[in-house]
Each structure stands twice: as structure tokens, then as C-alpha cells.
Design a protein around this motif. Structure first.
Motif, PDB file in Angstrom:
ATOM      1  N   GLY A 188      50.969  35.381  42.626  1.00 50.29           N
ATOM      2  CA  GLY A 188      50.257  34.860  41.458  1.00 50.29           C
ATOM      3  C   GLY A 188      49.536  35.872  40.608  1.00 50.29           C
ATOM      4  N   ALA A 189      50.107  37.076  40.453  1.00 52.43           N
ATOM      5  CA  ALA A 189      49.525  38.038  39.509  1.00 52.43           C
ATOM      6  C   ALA A 189      50.092  37.785  38.123  1.00 52.43           C
ATOM      7  N   SER A 241      54.560  31.979  45.798  1.00 57.49           N
ATOM      8  CA  SER A 241      53.266  31.431  46.214  1.00 57.49           C
ATOM      9  C   SER A 241      52.893  30.305  45.257  1.00 57.49           C
ATOM     10  N   MET A 243      50.237  30.050  43.491  1.00 61.90           N
ATOM     11  CA  MET A 243      49.691  30.619  42.252  1.00 61.90           C
ATOM     12  C   MET A 243      50.789  31.219  41.384  1.00 61.90           C
ATOM     13  N   ARG A 292      51.959  28.604  39.127  1.00 61.70           N
ATOM     14  CA  ARG A 292      51.005  28.397  38.028  1.00 61.70           C
ATOM     15  C   ARG A 292      51.172  29.473  36.957  1.00 61.70           C
ATOM     16  N   THR A 293      51.277  30.741  37.348  1.00 65.91           N
ATOM     17  CA  THR A 293      51.393  31.808  36.337  1.00 65.91           C
ATOM     18  C   THR A 293      52.737  31.729  35.615  1.00 65.91           C
ATOM     19  N   SER A 335      50.404  40.315  43.582  1.00 61.79           N
ATOM     20  CA  SER A 335      48.944  40.172  43.390  1.00 61.79           C
ATOM     21  C   SER A 335      48.212  41.069  44.388  1.00 61.79           C
ATOM     22  N   MET A 336      46.943  41.283  44.117  1.00 65.68           N
ATOM     23  CA  MET A 336      46.112  42.079  45.026  1.00 65.68           C
ATOM     24  C   MET A 336      45.894  41.352  46.345  1.00 65.68           C
ATOM     25  N   ARG A 337      45.950  40.005  46.318  1.00 61.57           N
ATOM     26  CA  ARG A 337      45.828  39.259  47.578  1.00 61.57           C
ATOM     27  C   ARG A 337      47.053  39.489  48.454  1.00 61.57           C
ATOM     28  N   SER A 338      48.244  39.339  47.857  1.00 59.29           N
ATOM     29  CA  SER A 338      49.458  39.549  48.649  1.00 59.29           C
ATOM     30  C   SER A 338      49.576  41.009  49.075  1.00 59.29           C
ATOM     31  N   ARG A 367      50.024  44.405  40.444  1.00 66.08           N
ATOM     32  CA  ARG A 367      49.431  44.258  39.111  1.00 66.08           C
ATOM     33  C   ARG A 367      47.980  43.794  39.176  1.00 66.08           C
ATOM     34  N   GLU A 368      47.098  44.653  38.701  1.00 61.91           N
ATOM     35  CA  GLU A 368      45.697  44.319  38.449  1.00 61.91           C
ATOM     36  C   GLU A 368      45.124  45.431  37.586  1.00 61.91           C
TER      37      GLU A 368
HETATM   38  C1  LIG Z   1      46.681  33.418  34.822  1.00 59.62           C
HETATM   39  C2  LIG Z   1      46.334  34.171  36.078  1.00 59.62           C
HETATM   40  C3  LIG Z   1      46.518  35.538  36.115  1.00 59.62           C
HETATM   41  C4  LIG Z   1      46.210  36.257  37.278  1.00 59.62           C
HETATM   42  N1  LIG Z   1      46.451  37.606  37.291  1.00 59.62           N
HETATM   43  C5  LIG Z   1      46.241  38.304  38.420  1.00 59.62           C
HETATM   44  C6  LIG Z   1      46.603  39.689  38.463  1.00 59.62           C
HETATM   45  O1  LIG Z   1      47.078  40.275  37.502  1.00 59.62           O
HETATM   46  N2  LIG Z   1      46.433  40.336  39.647  1.00 59.62           N
HETATM   47  C7  LIG Z   1      45.937  39.711  40.770  1.00 59.62           C
HETATM   48  O2  LIG Z   1      45.838  40.352  41.807  1.00 59.62           O
HETATM   49  N3  LIG Z   1      45.573  38.395  40.737  1.00 59.62           N
HETATM   50  C8  LIG Z   1      45.708  37.684  39.596  1.00 59.62           C
HETATM   51  N4  LIG Z   1      45.386  36.353  39.554  1.00 59.62           N
HETATM   52  C9  LIG Z   1      44.709  35.756  40.730  1.00 59.62           C
HETATM   53  C10 LIG Z   1      45.670  35.388  41.845  1.00 59.62           C
HETATM   54  O3  LIG Z   1      46.525  34.347  41.423  1.00 59.62           O
HETATM   55  C11 LIG Z   1      44.868  34.961  43.084  1.00 59.62           C
HETATM   56  O4  LIG Z   1      44.142  36.066  43.595  1.00 59.62           O
HETATM   57  C12 LIG Z   1      45.703  34.358  44.183  1.00 59.62           C
HETATM   58  O5  LIG Z   1      44.881  34.112  45.309  1.00 59.62           O
HETATM   59  C13 LIG Z   1      46.877  35.218  44.592  1.00 59.62           C
HETATM   60  O6  LIG Z   1      47.513  34.587  45.680  1.00 59.62           O
HETATM   61  P1  LIG Z   1      49.018  34.915  46.040  1.00 59.62           P
HETATM   62  O7  LIG Z   1      49.119  36.381  46.313  1.00 59.62           O
HETATM   63  O8  LIG Z   1      49.274  34.115  47.280  1.00 59.62           O
HETATM   64  O9  LIG Z   1      49.865  34.485  44.890  1.00 59.62           O
HETATM   65  C14 LIG Z   1      45.677  35.605  38.414  1.00 59.62           C
HETATM   66  C15 LIG Z   1      45.481  34.212  38.346  1.00 59.62           C
HETATM   67  C16 LIG Z   1      45.801  33.522  37.211  1.00 59.62           C
HETATM   68  C17 LIG Z   1      45.580  32.032  37.178  1.00 59.62           C
END
Ligand SMILES: Cc1cc2nc3c(=O)[nH]c(=O)nc-3n(C[C@H](O)[C@H](O)[C@H](O)COP(=O)(O)O)c2cc1C
Length: 187
Positions: free
Chosen positions: A9-10, A35, A37, A40-41, A87-90, A122-123
């Protein structure tokens, strides 16, 4: 030829579609895992049809909760995995070997099997935790490919930038002749 494609979800959801298009053109069988998220993105950044288009290019979409899926096992023959965007979480879960869902488990499988793992992390800006997690993943063999434009190719559109970055990600799997446009040395 099989490739695992993880989508987290980045920001940069279009990268997932661009990677899938390149892989599909190469005749690759895509094992897709997203994921919540990422769904959603994809919807926010690309549009309501994005998920369906992505799924249409995959041979199989796996449920991220299904830790018994084929790609959760090292015995399943895949050429490698791209996480686009990552994402930074993954990234953190991969860097620390958590294997807490099918995306991070499949990524961990690539590392343990010494197969290519390309993370479009990506962050912006980056905290020390992000940087340390990138270092840890790189030390285990992952390629960190931040989705930044190849300015030297003078891109004309966001689409061109996304297509180029995705091509570089696919090329890092070394499936065949390069897909990405190369610098010709002329400027
Ligand atoms: C529109 C949008 C943009 C996001 N962009 C980022 C991003 O660029 N980098 C990032 O690490 N998290 C970003 N996030 C937050 C992640 O979605 C969030 O940390 C989530 O827990 C990631 O979980 P996942 O790795 O399971 O997808 C964004 C969230 C939204 C709604």
C-alpha cells in the motif's frame, strides 16, 4: 516462467500495473498478491478498474492471508519476485523476516532460496528506520529499486516514468533480453 508480483500500500500503484504489463508481454505467469492497502491505493491513484486490470494479467491472484499458497513455499519454482510498490511496513516485515502475510512470506522465500527479489521501496523523506530496513534487506540479497525517474532519459509524462521504472524492475529478474530503454551515451 513464473514470477511473483507483490503489491503493497505505498504510493505508486501504477507501478504494479506497469510491471504486470511488461511481465505479461514476456509471457510470464504472474502469481499476484496484494495487501488490503494496495487495493485502496490502486483505486485512489489509478481508478476503479485498476484492480480488475491487474488481476486480468495474473495467472493467479492469491489471498494475502493464505500462507499455504504455492508461493509461500521454496519448492514452488518461481524466477523471482517484484514488490511494486513496496511500503515501509512491508519492507520492515521483509527486512526482519516476519513472514507475517503471503506477500512478506513469498519475499522471504526468494531471499532464503537466493532468488532475485526487487523492492520498489517508496517513501519520502526516509527515517533512519526506513534506511536501516533497506540496508538489512539489501544485505540479505534484495535489490532496493526506489521508484525515482531516470531524468537523463528526459521523460515526457508520468506514464513514461512509470513504464521505465517497471522495465528496470523486470530486467533485474534477468528473465531475458533487457526491456528497459538504455542510455545511448549521446545525451
Ligand atoms: C494514498 C496512500 C498513500 C500511501 N503512500 C505510502 C508510501 O508511499 N509509502 C509507505 O510506506 N506507506 C504509504 N501509505 C501507508 C501504507 O498504506 C500503510 O503503512 C500500510 O500499513 C502498508 O501496509 P502494507 O505494506 O501491508 O500494504 C500510503 C497510504 C495511502 C492511503
Amino acid at each position: 516462467m513464473r514470477v511473483a508480483l507483490g503489491v503493497s500500500g505505498a504510493s505508486g500503484a501504477a507501478l504494479a500495473l506497469a510491471c504486470a504489463r511488461h511481465l505479461a508481454r514476456l509471457g510470464t505467469r504472474i502469481d499476484l498478491v496484494l495487501s488490503p492497502m494496495a487495493e485502496r491505493t490502486l483505486d485512489t491513484e489509478v481508478g476503479p478498474d485498476a484492480l480488475r486490470e491487474l488481476e486480468g494479467m495474473a495467472a493467479r491472484r492469491h489471498d494475502i492471508r493464505d500462507l499455504g499458497a504455492t508461493i509461500a513455499s521454496g519448492s514452488h519454482p518461481v524466477a523471482g519476485m517484484i514488490v511494486a510498490p513496496c511500503s515501509m511496513r512491508s519492507l520492515a516485515a521483509i527486512a526482519h523476516g516476519l513472514d507475517d502475510n503471503l506477500l512478506t512470506r513469498a519475499a522471504g522465500v526468494q531471499l532464503k532460496e537466493r532468488r532475485p527479489l526487487v523492492l520498489l521501496a517508496r517513501e519520502a523523506p526516509l527515517t533512519l528506520a526506513h534506511l536501516r530496513n533497506m540496508t538489512a534487506a539489501a544485505e540479505m540479497g534484495a535489490v532496493i529499486l526506489p521508484p525515482v525517474p531516470a531524468f537523463y532519459l528526459r521523460p515526457h509524462s508520468v506514464d513514461e516514468i512509470v513504464t521505465q521504472i517497471a522495465a528496470r524492475a523486470v530486467d533485474l529478474l534477468r528473465l531475458g533480453p533487457p526491456v528497459a530503454a538504455a542510455w545511448d551515451g549521446e545525451g
